[in-house]
Write a protein that holds these residues in place. Sequence first.
Motif, PDB file in Angstrom:
ATOM      1  N   UNK A  80      67.550  49.867  69.720  1.00 19.90           N
ATOM      2  CA  UNK A  80      66.683  49.760  68.538  1.00 19.90           C
ATOM      3  C   UNK A  80      66.061  48.380  68.544  1.00 19.90           C
ATOM      4  N   UNK A  81      64.842  48.257  68.039  1.00 18.19           N
ATOM      5  CA  UNK A  81      64.163  46.965  68.050  1.00 18.19           C
ATOM      6  C   UNK A  81      63.320  46.795  66.790  1.00 18.19           C
ATOM      7  N   UNK A  82      62.925  45.557  66.548  1.00 14.46           N
ATOM      8  CA  UNK A  82      62.034  45.218  65.443  1.00 14.46           C
ATOM      9  C   UNK A  82      61.554  43.794  65.626  1.00 14.46           C
ATOM     10  N   UNK A  83      60.582  43.394  64.824  1.00 11.18           N
ATOM     11  CA  UNK A  83      60.042  42.038  64.883  1.00 11.18           C
ATOM     12  C   UNK A  83      60.283  41.367  63.536  1.00 11.18           C
ATOM     13  N   UNK A  84      60.771  40.122  63.566  1.00 13.01           N
ATOM     14  CA  UNK A  84      61.027  39.355  62.348  1.00 13.01           C
ATOM     15  C   UNK A  84      60.269  38.039  62.412  1.00 13.01           C
ATOM     16  N   UNK A  85      60.126  37.383  61.236  1.00 16.43           N
ATOM     17  CA  UNK A  85      59.483  36.070  61.166  1.00 16.43           C
ATOM     18  C   UNK A  85      60.119  35.265  60.048  1.00 16.43           C
ATOM     19  N   UNK A 142      62.563  50.278  65.049  1.00 16.47           N
ATOM     20  CA  UNK A 142      62.178  51.457  65.829  1.00 16.47           C
ATOM     21  C   UNK A 142      63.300  51.824  66.787  1.00 16.47           C
ATOM     22  N   UNK A 143      63.719  53.076  66.754  1.00 18.63           N
ATOM     23  CA  UNK A 143      64.743  53.573  67.676  1.00 18.63           C
ATOM     24  C   UNK A 143      64.066  53.998  68.964  1.00 18.63           C
ATOM     25  N   UNK A 276      61.853  54.848  61.789  1.00 20.59           N
ATOM     26  CA  UNK A 276      62.431  54.484  63.085  1.00 20.59           C
ATOM     27  C   UNK A 276      62.050  55.459  64.185  1.00 20.59           C
ATOM     28  N   UNK A 277      61.182  56.429  63.875  1.00 22.17           N
ATOM     29  CA  UNK A 277      60.793  57.421  64.878  1.00 22.17           C
ATOM     30  C   UNK A 277      61.736  58.609  64.868  1.00 22.17           C
ATOM     31  N   UNK A 347      66.352  59.690  58.070  1.00 18.92           N
ATOM     32  CA  UNK A 347      66.146  59.003  59.340  1.00 18.92           C
ATOM     33  C   UNK A 347      65.007  59.667  60.102  1.00 18.92           C
ATOM     34  N   UNK A 348      63.979  58.888  60.427  1.00 20.25           N
ATOM     35  CA  UNK A 348      62.832  59.409  61.147  1.00 20.25           C
ATOM     36  C   UNK A 348      61.539  58.914  60.534  1.00 20.25           C
TER      37      UNK A 348
END
Length: 436
Positions: A80-85, A142-143, A276-277, A347-348
């Motif tokens: 699983x991934x994501x972007x943070x700031x 996102x999975x 998350x898809x 979920x999805x």
Amino acid sequence: MRASLVTSIGVACTAALVLPLSPSGAMAAPQVPQATQHTGTPAEPGSTQSLPLSAVGSDRSLGAAAEQGVTRRDVSPFSLLGVVWDDADAELHGTVQVRTRAAGSHLWSDWQELETHNHEHGADLGTTEGDSGHTRGSTAPLWVGGSDGVELRVRAAEEDGSGRTHAPLPRGLRLELIDPGEDPQGAQDAQGDSEPVPDTAISPEGSGDWPAPEDAYAPPTRAGTPPGLPGSARSYAGPRPRIISRKGWGADERLREKQLGYSRTVKVAFVHHSATGNNYSCKQAASVLRGIYRYHVKSSGWRDIGYNFAIDKCGNVYEGRAGGVTRPVRGAHTLGFNTNSVGIAVLGTYGGTNPRTAATTAVAKLAAWKLGLHGVNARGKVTLTSGGSGKYGKGRKVRLNAISGHRDGFSTDCPGNRLYGKLSAVRKSAGGYQRR
């Protein structure tokens, strides 16, 4: 304003070497910043790799990169991934696209886009969690399934096709790669039938008559109804659905904060999609949930997972935020309306995909039970006071369906057009489960 978090979130860190991919004999790729890896202990399964983004292009008029990314490279396994700031109040105006390589193969996915507006799922301002100063801005996670290669590009929005960026990208952009760890032995077998031993209970904001922690954690009745609720709650509470406990899906309690926050009651059930898809099997749902949990806590700086409950596409119901499934636990799911509500995430991603009947049926059964515990008609309307959501100003009284979509409380696409379109039928079914 939420304070910025400049330092990485997590436990002890070790430097991890990241190797760029290049054809044999090709010129070596430029040096890229090393990743920070937060690795779980034997008692804390899973890990997080945190990769800083590098500038690809620049807009001198804005003094900030118009495009940033992560070059194609090998990484430790993740799912699983994501972007943070850094600044939780800063919005990312632009697009975030990623592609990944299936673990142990040479197969790369197509480019996939991440939902960039995730701050509307956060804790309310003016609450202990919302004003903690620990939160970061973030995309939706996102999975992608088992992967060991990644490439990312973040592009600022353009105005009228002129090439000038609408706004600079947020500072401190990092790609978070989450390994949720292995399923615990007996995962998904346990149900949430017992209330947890309290850590530190927090009174509802601004109230002085919240029951003592020992009362708040009194054992539930045989029917699952918290003691002390009015007779109307017992009369109209729908049958309790099977709920897979946090232990059942493998939540590591060492990750979350010890403190627990509560509202006075539950008036509205807000329905979400996790964005998350849909590329997961129901056997993987516990892993998806552990990934979201780790992303919310370690990457985004939240107290716990934001949702009170989650439902997979096969209709399995999972306990979300800690504090007791029968209790009015205050989550971080609908900015401005977390108080006196419950957040249910399917979920999805359901913007263009219809949710399965099993999932919407589970939403109806869960909402009928949870709202019924507090005497709320699942087919009716109730009034909540906004804590400030961007759609409704702070202090405004808003009339809402007892079962509402996230978009009813905030300007967002969540829970997706296809799931949102099912909510009328969900309300009708939930009312039937309550015998109304």
